[in-house]
Design a protein around this motif. Structure first.
Motif, mmCIF file in Angstrom:
data_model
loop_
_atom_site.group_PDB
_atom_site.id
_atom_site.type_symbol
_atom_site.label_atom_id
_atom_site.label_comp_id
_atom_site.label_asym_id
_atom_site.label_seq_id
_atom_site.Cartn_x
_atom_site.Cartn_y
_atom_site.Cartn_z
ATOM 1 N N GLU A 1 29.797 -19.742 -1.960
ATOM 2 C CA GLU A 1 28.889 -19.185 -0.964
ATOM 3 C C GLU A 1 28.095 -18.019 -1.519
ATOM 4 O OE1 GLU A 1 30.810 -18.176 2.739
ATOM 5 O OE2 GLU A 1 32.440 -19.563 2.292
ATOM 6 N N GLY A 2 26.796 -18.064 -1.337
ATOM 7 C CA GLY A 2 25.991 -16.867 -1.461
ATOM 8 C C GLY A 2 25.903 -16.273 -0.063
ATOM 9 N N TYR A 3 26.429 -15.073 0.102
ATOM 10 C CA TYR A 3 26.579 -14.508 1.451
ATOM 11 C C TYR A 3 25.573 -13.392 1.692
ATOM 12 C CZ TYR A 3 28.735 -12.330 5.531
ATOM 13 O OH TYR A 3 28.966 -11.814 6.786
ATOM 14 N N THR A 4 24.819 -13.506 2.774
ATOM 15 C CA THR A 4 23.889 -12.455 3.183
ATOM 16 C C THR A 4 24.661 -11.417 3.985
ATOM 17 O OG1 THR A 4 21.925 -13.856 3.150
ATOM 18 C CG2 THR A 4 21.862 -11.928 4.590
ATOM 19 N N GLU A 5 24.921 -10.283 3.356
ATOM 20 C CA GLU A 5 25.652 -9.202 4.019
ATOM 21 C C GLU A 5 24.801 -8.560 5.110
ATOM 22 O OE1 GLU A 5 28.666 -7.874 3.640
ATOM 23 O OE2 GLU A 5 29.424 -8.892 1.843
ATOM 24 N N LEU A 6 23.558 -8.237 4.764
ATOM 25 C CA LEU A 6 22.663 -7.555 5.699
ATOM 26 C C LEU A 6 21.261 -8.120 5.555
ATOM 27 C CD1 LEU A 6 23.775 -3.836 5.137
ATOM 28 C CD2 LEU A 6 24.358 -5.284 7.091
ATOM 29 N N LEU A 7 20.627 -8.344 6.684
ATOM 30 C CA LEU A 7 19.240 -8.815 6.717
ATOM 31 C C LEU A 7 18.536 -8.062 7.831
ATOM 32 C CD1 LEU A 7 17.050 -11.008 5.858
ATOM 33 C CD2 LEU A 7 17.884 -12.298 7.840
ATOM 34 N N GLY A 8 17.408 -7.460 7.523
ATOM 35 C CA GLY A 8 16.703 -6.726 8.557
ATOM 36 C C GLY A 8 15.221 -6.584 8.250
ATOM 37 N N VAL A 9 14.437 -6.434 9.315
ATOM 38 C CA VAL A 9 12.999 -6.203 9.204
ATOM 39 C C VAL A 9 12.650 -5.054 10.141
ATOM 40 C CG1 VAL A 9 10.687 -7.161 9.518
ATOM 41 C CG2 VAL A 9 12.537 -8.622 8.670
ATOM 42 N N ARG A 10 11.985 -4.051 9.628
ATOM 43 C CA ARG A 10 11.605 -2.914 10.472
ATOM 44 C C ARG A 10 10.626 -3.362 11.550
ATOM 45 N NH1 ARG A 10 9.436 1.478 6.547
ATOM 46 N NH2 ARG A 10 9.046 2.550 8.523
ATOM 47 N N ARG A 11 10.677 -2.693 12.676
ATOM 48 C CA ARG A 11 9.950 -3.126 13.863
ATOM 49 C C ARG A 11 8.460 -3.327 13.636
ATOM 50 N NH1 ARG A 11 14.447 -1.032 15.327
ATOM 51 N NH2 ARG A 11 15.419 -1.436 17.357
ATOM 52 N N GLU A 12 7.828 -2.398 12.952
ATOM 53 C CA GLU A 12 6.376 -2.495 12.804
ATOM 54 C C GLU A 12 5.943 -3.631 11.877
ATOM 55 O OE1 GLU A 12 7.529 1.182 10.258
ATOM 56 O OE2 GLU A 12 8.336 0.006 11.934
ATOM 57 N N VAL B 1 0.825 -1.208 0.000
ATOM 58 C CA VAL B 1 0.000 0.000 0.000
ATOM 59 C C VAL B 1 0.860 1.259 0.000
ATOM 60 C CG1 VAL B 1 -1.738 1.313 1.265
ATOM 61 C CG2 VAL B 1 -1.903 -1.181 1.140
ATOM 62 N N SER B 2 1.784 1.347 0.947
ATOM 63 C CA SER B 2 2.574 2.568 1.100
ATOM 64 C C SER B 2 3.858 2.569 0.276
ATOM 65 C CB SER B 2 2.931 2.771 2.575
ATOM 66 O OG SER B 2 3.821 1.748 3.014
ATOM 67 N N GLY B 3 4.312 1.385 -0.116
ATOM 68 C CA GLY B 3 5.587 1.292 -0.827
ATOM 69 C C GLY B 3 6.790 1.349 0.088
ATOM 70 N N ALA B 4 6.554 1.398 1.403
ATOM 71 C CA ALA B 4 7.660 1.475 2.360
ATOM 72 C C ALA B 4 8.438 0.167 2.387
ATOM 73 C CB ALA B 4 7.128 1.778 3.757
ATOM 74 N N VAL B 5 9.737 0.291 2.650
ATOM 75 C CA VAL B 5 10.585 -0.894 2.801
ATOM 76 C C VAL B 5 10.284 -1.535 4.144
ATOM 77 C CG1 VAL B 5 12.956 -1.725 3.062
ATOM 78 C CG2 VAL B 5 12.415 -0.024 1.311
ATOM 79 N N ALA B 6 9.808 -2.781 4.110
ATOM 80 C CA ALA B 6 9.517 -3.515 5.339
ATOM 81 C C ALA B 6 10.687 -4.375 5.773
ATOM 82 C CB ALA B 6 8.285 -4.399 5.140
ATOM 83 N N GLY B 7 11.442 -4.894 4.816
ATOM 84 C CA GLY B 7 12.597 -5.738 5.108
ATOM 85 C C GLY B 7 13.505 -5.799 3.905
ATOM 86 N N TYR B 8 14.700 -6.329 4.099
ATOM 87 C CA TYR B 8 15.698 -6.343 3.030
ATOM 88 C C TYR B 8 16.702 -7.450 3.286
ATOM 89 C CZ TYR B 8 18.042 -3.943 6.781
ATOM 90 O OH TYR B 8 18.542 -3.638 8.017
ATOM 91 N N GLN B 9 17.288 -7.945 2.205
ATOM 92 C CA GLN B 9 18.379 -8.913 2.259
ATOM 93 C C GLN B 9 19.367 -8.515 1.169
ATOM 94 O OE1 GLN B 9 20.945 -11.985 1.097
ATOM 95 N NE2 GLN B 9 19.076 -11.896 -0.130
ATOM 96 N N LEU B 10 20.554 -8.068 1.579
ATOM 97 C CA LEU B 10 21.604 -7.678 0.639
ATOM 98 C C LEU B 10 22.661 -8.771 0.609
ATOM 99 C CD1 LEU B 10 22.065 -3.883 1.485
ATOM 100 C CD2 LEU B 10 20.371 -4.992 0.010
ATOM 101 N N ALA B 11 23.090 -9.137 -0.581
ATOM 102 C CA ALA B 11 23.949 -10.309 -0.737
ATOM 103 C C ALA B 11 25.215 -9.984 -1.522
ATOM 104 C CB ALA B 11 23.175 -11.424 -1.430
ATOM 105 N N SER B 12 26.181 -10.894 -1.402
ATOM 106 C CA SER B 12 27.428 -10.783 -2.147
ATOM 107 C C SER B 12 27.941 -12.187 -2.461
ATOM 108 C CB SER B 12 28.484 -10.010 -1.336
ATOM 109 O OG SER B 12 28.848 -10.738 -0.170
ATOM 110 N N HIS B 13 28.907 -12.240 -3.353
ATOM 111 C CA HIS B 13 29.583 -13.506 -3.658
ATOM 112 C C HIS B 13 31.031 -13.200 -3.963
ATOM 113 C CE1 HIS B 13 30.671 -17.396 -5.177
ATOM 114 N NE2 HIS B 13 30.956 -16.891 -6.365
ATOM 115 N N ASP B 14 31.926 -13.992 -3.353
ATOM 116 C CA ASP B 14 33.371 -13.817 -3.518
ATOM 117 C C ASP B 14 33.941 -15.038 -4.234
ATOM 118 O OD1 ASP B 14 36.100 -13.568 -3.283
ATOM 119 O OD2 ASP B 14 36.059 -12.882 -1.209
ATOM 120 N N PRO B 15 34.205 -14.947 -5.533
ATOM 121 C CA PRO B 15 34.719 -16.117 -6.258
ATOM 122 C C PRO B 15 36.102 -16.558 -5.786
ATOM 123 C CG PRO B 15 34.713 -14.165 -7.659
ATOM 124 C CD PRO B 15 33.973 -13.802 -6.423
#
Length: 330
Positions: free
Chosen positions: A259-270, A235-249
């Protein structure tokens, strides 16, 4: 004006680092890593980002030790956010120069520079802050632990590197009503940064990411936006959560596992309690598997208050390595 800190080891020639040193500096780190076999070490791309930092310029925050032939044999680097309650120290010593006191000398430089940096950041505020230096080590490196213990450092936190094999059945990435999965597009970077700062404002050791540090994260050469995702409020388009990834050959070649590496994972409180973190991790596993990865990996604070460790365990992640954060109040 404070006197420039010095490295108390006269067998090497010491000078400030500069951007032109990055290639040879990276060779030193790679040479040391080949002997010590850390799980991860900085590469030339990481050092290049440090060379571009406005908050921690190399000319005042990094020192190099060279032998008589001009080969870099040791370095120390300090990083600190202006309003942070701690500074972070980094460094290494060429294996051929270890056990001579170089590490202790570098530690001395880091402590001197930390005191200076705190004085600079609090000048004119009238609010003195006790300087604190934090250094990270891997559990396997006992020689680093002995040096830090002898210098008065104590372990303040443990972190687990966790792997989840991708040759096992993968969970479904199911989202509840009102939520949609989207790509990590550049036009969402700022929203994700703000969501990250909000999500982690109470997490131990976490500091807000400003535009500079966030740019280094999302634009790093190893970043893989195709392996990450965001969850948006439909509805609002707000970011509720995210997963940022990287790979180091290169890391894959050394460890024998991709390895597929999850650099950052988060979910906003609400938005917590709606299965968003689980959906993002499941989505990451499918993306990693589709890209030919063997495992999904991430790092977690062993005392994370959000229950992240329990979630990862339920989803099949298992600890494979441990690292520590060491602190000393100066």
């Amino acid at each position: 004006m404070n006197q420039e800190p010095r490295v108390d080891f006269q067998e090497l020639q010491w000078r400030q680092a500069s951007a032109s040193d990055v290639p040879a500096w990276a060779v030193l780190i790679a040479r040391t890593a080949a002997a010590e076999r850390p799980v991860w070490h900085e590469r030339e791309a990481d050092l290049q980002q440090h060379a571009e930092s406005r908050k921690n310029p190399l000319a005042t925050h990094a020192v190099l030790g060279l032998d008589g032939d001009g080969v870099i044999r040791a370095y120390a680097r300090l990083s600190k956010n202006p309003d942070a309650e701690k500074a972070h120290g980094f460094g290494c010593v060429d294996p051929a120069w270890q056990r001579r006191g170089v590490g202790a000398a570098l530690l001395g430089w880091l402590e001197q520079r930390t005191r200076q940096r705190f004085a600079e950041d609090t000048a004119g505020t009238g609010v003195p802050v006790a300087p604190r230096l934090r250094i990270g080590t891997e559990q396997q490196h006992g020689h680093q632990a002995r040096l830090l213990e002898s210098a008065g450092y104590t372990v303040v936190r443990y972190f687990n590197e966790m792997h989840r094999p991708l040759d096992q059945p993968l969970p479904a990435n199911v989202l509840g009503n009102g939520l949609v999965l989207a790509a990590v597009a550049p036009d969402l970077h700022e929203q994700v940064r703000l969501a990250h700062n909000e999500t982690f404002r109470d997490h131990w050791g976490s500091e807000p990411r400003d535009e500079e540090s966030w740019s280094f994260t999302v634009n790093h050469p190893l970043a893989r936006p195709d392996l990450g995702a965001v969850v948006l409020d439909a509805v609002s388009g707000a970011v509720a959560g995210y997963q940022l990834a990287s790979h180091d050959p290169d890391l894959a070649a050394r460890r024998g596992v991709r390895e597929g590496y999850t650099e950052l994972l988060g979910v906003r409180r609400e938005y917590r309690g709606r299965g968003i973190a689980q959906a993002l991790l499941a989505d990451a596993m499918h993306r990693f598997s589709g890209a030919g990865m063997d495992v999904a990996s991430l790092d977690v604070d062993s005392e994370n208050p959000t229950g992240a460790l329990a979630l990862y365990t339920r989803m099949g992640y298992r600890a494979v390595n441990t690292s520590m954060a060491w602190d000393k109040e100066l």
